[in-house]
Design a protein around this motif. Structure first.
Motif, PDB file in Angstrom:
ATOM      1  N   LEU A 197     -12.766  -5.703  22.022  1.00 51.45           N
ATOM      2  CA  LEU A 197     -14.030  -6.426  21.834  1.00 51.45           C
ATOM      3  C   LEU A 197     -13.809  -7.726  21.065  1.00 51.45           C
ATOM      4  N   CYS A 198     -12.616  -8.305  21.211  1.00 47.74           N
ATOM      5  CA  CYS A 198     -12.296  -9.459  20.365  1.00 47.74           C
ATOM      6  C   CYS A 198     -13.220 -10.645  20.632  1.00 47.74           C
ATOM      7  N   SER A 199     -13.600 -10.864  21.881  1.00 50.61           N
ATOM      8  CA  SER A 199     -14.490 -11.978  22.201  1.00 50.61           C
ATOM      9  C   SER A 199     -15.896 -11.717  21.670  1.00 50.61           C
ATOM     10  N   GLY A 200     -16.433 -10.527  21.964  1.00 50.69           N
ATOM     11  CA  GLY A 200     -17.767 -10.184  21.499  1.00 50.69           C
ATOM     12  C   GLY A 200     -17.865 -10.153  19.991  1.00 50.69           C
ATOM     13  N   ALA A 201     -16.845  -9.621  19.309  1.00 52.30           N
ATOM     14  CA  ALA A 201     -16.858  -9.558  17.851  1.00 52.30           C
ATOM     15  C   ALA A 201     -16.835 -10.955  17.244  1.00 52.30           C
ATOM     16  N   ASP A 202     -16.032 -11.842  17.799  1.00 52.65           N
ATOM     17  CA  ASP A 202     -15.993 -13.212  17.307  1.00 52.65           C
ATOM     18  C   ASP A 202     -17.363 -13.871  17.474  1.00 52.65           C
ATOM     19  N   LEU A 241     -18.121  -2.636  15.196  1.00 52.33           N
ATOM     20  CA  LEU A 241     -18.395  -2.688  16.633  1.00 52.33           C
ATOM     21  C   LEU A 241     -17.427  -1.724  17.308  1.00 52.33           C
ATOM     22  N   ILE A 242     -17.954  -0.615  17.805  1.00 50.41           N
ATOM     23  CA  ILE A 242     -17.117   0.470  18.308  1.00 50.41           C
ATOM     24  C   ILE A 242     -17.123   0.487  19.829  1.00 50.41           C
ATOM     25  N   GLY A 243     -15.928   0.439  20.412  1.00 48.64           N
ATOM     26  CA  GLY A 243     -15.759   0.560  21.850  1.00 48.64           C
ATOM     27  C   GLY A 243     -15.199   1.924  22.206  1.00 48.64           C
ATOM     28  N   PRO A 244     -14.521   2.032  23.350  1.00 45.65           N
ATOM     29  CA  PRO A 244     -14.029   3.344  23.797  1.00 45.65           C
ATOM     30  C   PRO A 244     -12.889   3.908  22.955  1.00 45.65           C
ATOM     31  N   HIS A 245     -12.192   3.057  22.203  1.00 42.47           N
ATOM     32  CA  HIS A 245     -10.982   3.517  21.525  1.00 42.47           C
ATOM     33  C   HIS A 245     -11.166   3.536  20.003  1.00 42.47           C
ATOM     34  N   GLY A 246     -10.385   4.385  19.351  1.00 39.00           N
ATOM     35  CA  GLY A 246     -10.280   4.386  17.900  1.00 39.00           C
ATOM     36  C   GLY A 246     -11.450   4.965  17.137  1.00 39.00           C
ATOM     37  N   ASP A 268     -22.441   1.117  18.480  1.00 37.74           N
ATOM     38  CA  ASP A 268     -21.708   1.725  19.595  1.00 37.74           C
ATOM     39  C   ASP A 268     -21.963   0.886  20.844  1.00 37.74           C
ATOM     40  N   THR A 269     -20.908   0.275  21.370  1.00 38.61           N
ATOM     41  CA  THR A 269     -21.044  -0.605  22.537  1.00 38.61           C
ATOM     42  C   THR A 269     -20.748   0.100  23.854  1.00 38.61           C
ATOM     43  N   CYS A 270     -20.353   1.364  23.799  1.00 31.09           N
ATOM     44  CA  CYS A 270     -19.867   2.036  25.005  1.00 31.09           C
ATOM     45  C   CYS A 270     -20.938   2.181  26.080  1.00 31.09           C
ATOM     46  N   ASP A 271     -22.196   2.304  25.669  1.00 25.10           N
ATOM     47  CA  ASP A 271     -23.267   2.525  26.641  1.00 25.10           C
ATOM     48  C   ASP A 271     -24.020   1.248  27.008  1.00 25.10           C
ATOM     49  N   LEU A 272     -23.536   0.099  26.578  1.00 23.94           N
ATOM     50  CA  LEU A 272     -24.249  -1.144  26.876  1.00 23.94           C
ATOM     51  C   LEU A 272     -24.186  -1.501  28.357  1.00 23.94           C
ATOM     52  N   THR A 273     -23.086  -1.130  29.014  1.00 23.04           N
ATOM     53  CA  THR A 273     -22.899  -1.484  30.419  1.00 23.04           C
ATOM     54  C   THR A 273     -22.432  -0.256  31.193  1.00 23.04           C
ATOM     55  N   ASP A 274     -22.540  -0.365  32.501  1.00 26.12           N
ATOM     56  CA  ASP A 274     -22.108   0.716  33.384  1.00 26.12           C
ATOM     57  C   ASP A 274     -20.586   0.745  33.449  1.00 26.12           C
ATOM     58  N   ARG A 284     -18.504  -5.275  29.111  1.00 28.28           N
ATOM     59  CA  ARG A 284     -18.873  -4.708  27.821  1.00 28.28           C
ATOM     60  C   ARG A 284     -18.688  -5.743  26.714  1.00 28.28           C
ATOM     61  N   ASP A 285     -17.608  -6.505  26.791  1.00 30.76           N
ATOM     62  CA  ASP A 285     -17.338  -7.532  25.786  1.00 30.76           C
ATOM     63  C   ASP A 285     -18.444  -8.604  25.815  1.00 30.76           C
ATOM     64  N   ILE A 286     -18.843  -9.019  27.022  1.00 35.97           N
ATOM     65  CA  ILE A 286     -19.890 -10.039  27.143  1.00 35.97           C
ATOM     66  C   ILE A 286     -21.235  -9.488  26.675  1.00 35.97           C
ATOM     67  N   ALA A 287     -21.560  -8.262  27.066  1.00 36.03           N
ATOM     68  CA  ALA A 287     -22.818  -7.648  26.622  1.00 36.03           C
ATOM     69  C   ALA A 287     -22.844  -7.484  25.106  1.00 36.03           C
ATOM     70  N   THR A 288     -21.695  -7.188  24.522  1.00 35.58           N
ATOM     71  CA  THR A 288     -21.601  -7.098  23.067  1.00 35.58           C
ATOM     72  C   THR A 288     -21.924  -8.438  22.425  1.00 35.58           C
TER      73      THR A 288
END
Length: 324
Positions: A197-202, A241-246, A268-274, A284-288
């Motif tokens: 999520l480096c782009s979305g987090a930035d 900002l939590i994605g699928p990992h870690g 939790d960003t995992c459910d933002l997109t299909d 997911r990164d863009i939606a974040t």
């Protein structure tokens, strides 16, 4: 000043307006993907956040100013890709001109075909302009990030429709976070993430600075565990900002940071997109990122901090444009 107990939520009408705009915008054309070799993507601000999408493909993304004002091209670089929605960002244009003069391949990602950046590039990846009213902007990033993905060889044709469908989920996620924020502004904010999520987090960092006028920093997850443990006891907000990992690591770190008196919120960003849409990780990164702009706007309202310091900042941006 009496602070509201809850911010104004991201309205359904605002979400619908962006959904309609996304559905009307043509997908970014991949065409013949340029041979990038070892590419470095350069931009400033929102554009640099868009460029971070390329790191998932093994390329690098650096500040255009690091290239332009040090007058030094990146080592081991075959192609320099400049990103600017207007095509007039001074450092980005200057960096691309340096690369072209040195014989490197140059690519521009912009919405303006007739711009100094496009004129400097060997190849141009045009992105559409999303025409939607927004106080804390994210529409330009939505399109530039897709332009970066297209240059990296991704078919972006499913993206806009998928993003439009995800915006209601983004709104619900943001509203739920805003309602549990502290009523007064923190002294500073840290945004924690993993590289997925480096782009979305930035983008979260940028938008929180713009909207709230606070000191905000982005921190790799593990580095927060080594350093942020010592932050406190002044009011400090940590956003994970939590994605699928870690996830177990996020949880363990959250427990540790709370013991130091920090206010911590997990997004939790995992459910933002299909997850079944092609390019789901990029979506997911863009939606974040969209969530970050909406969250920043809502946080500014909750904390009584007018976005962009309520007009106190000169917004003509002449100090970052290309010299005439």
């Amino acid at each position: 000043m009496t602070m509201p107990t809850a911010p104004a939520p991201i309205t359904a009408s605002a979400c619908e307006a962006l959904q309609a705009a996304l559905l009307d915008v043509s997908p970014v054309a991949v065409g013949s993907v340029p041979e990038l070799g070892r590419a470095v993507f350069v931009g400033s601000g929102d554009s640099l956040a868009s460029g971070l999408i390329a790191t998932g493909f093994g390329h690098r993304a650096v500040s255009a100013g690091d290239v332009a004002w040090s007058e030094t091209l990146p080592a081991a670089c075959d192609t320099l890709v400049g990103i600017s929605h207007s095509g007039t960002s001074g450092a980005t244009v200057r960096a691309l001109r340096m690369a072209r003069a040195a014989g490197l391949k140059t690519v521009a990602i912009t919405s303006q075909a007739s711009s100094p950046l496009a004129d400097t590039a060997d190849e141009v990846q045009l992105v559409p302009t999303l025409r939607v009213d927004e106080l804390v902007p994210c529409a330009g990033h939505v399109m530039l990030a897709q332009g970066v993905a297209a240059v990296c060889g991704v078919d972006t044709s499913p993206f806009n429709r998928a993003l439009a469908k995800s915006l209601d989920r983004v709104r619900v996620c943001v509203d739920s976070q805003l309602h549990v924020l502290p009523e007064s502004a923190p002294t500073a904010v840290s945004v924690l993430s993993l590289p997925e999520l480096c782009s979305g987090a930035d983008f979260w960092v940028l938008k929180l600075i713009e909207a709230c006028g606070l000191a905000v920093r982005g921190v790799p997850l593990e580095e927060s565990g080594h350093v942020d443990y010592f932050i406190g006891p002044e009011p400090h907000l940590t956003l994970q900002l939590i994605g699928p990992h870690g996830r177990p690591r996020f949880e363990r770190l959250a427990e540790a940071l709370r013991t130091t008196g920090q206010t911590l919120r997990q997004v939790d960003t995992c459910d933002l997109t299909d997850p079944d849409v092609p390019g789901a990780a990029i979506l997911r990164d863009i939606a974040t990122a969209v969530a970050g702009a909406w969250f920043a706007h809502g946080a500014a309202l909750r904390w009584g901090r007018p976005p962009f310091r309520g007009g106190a900042v000169n917004m003509d941006a002449q100090h970052i444009k290309i010299d005439s």
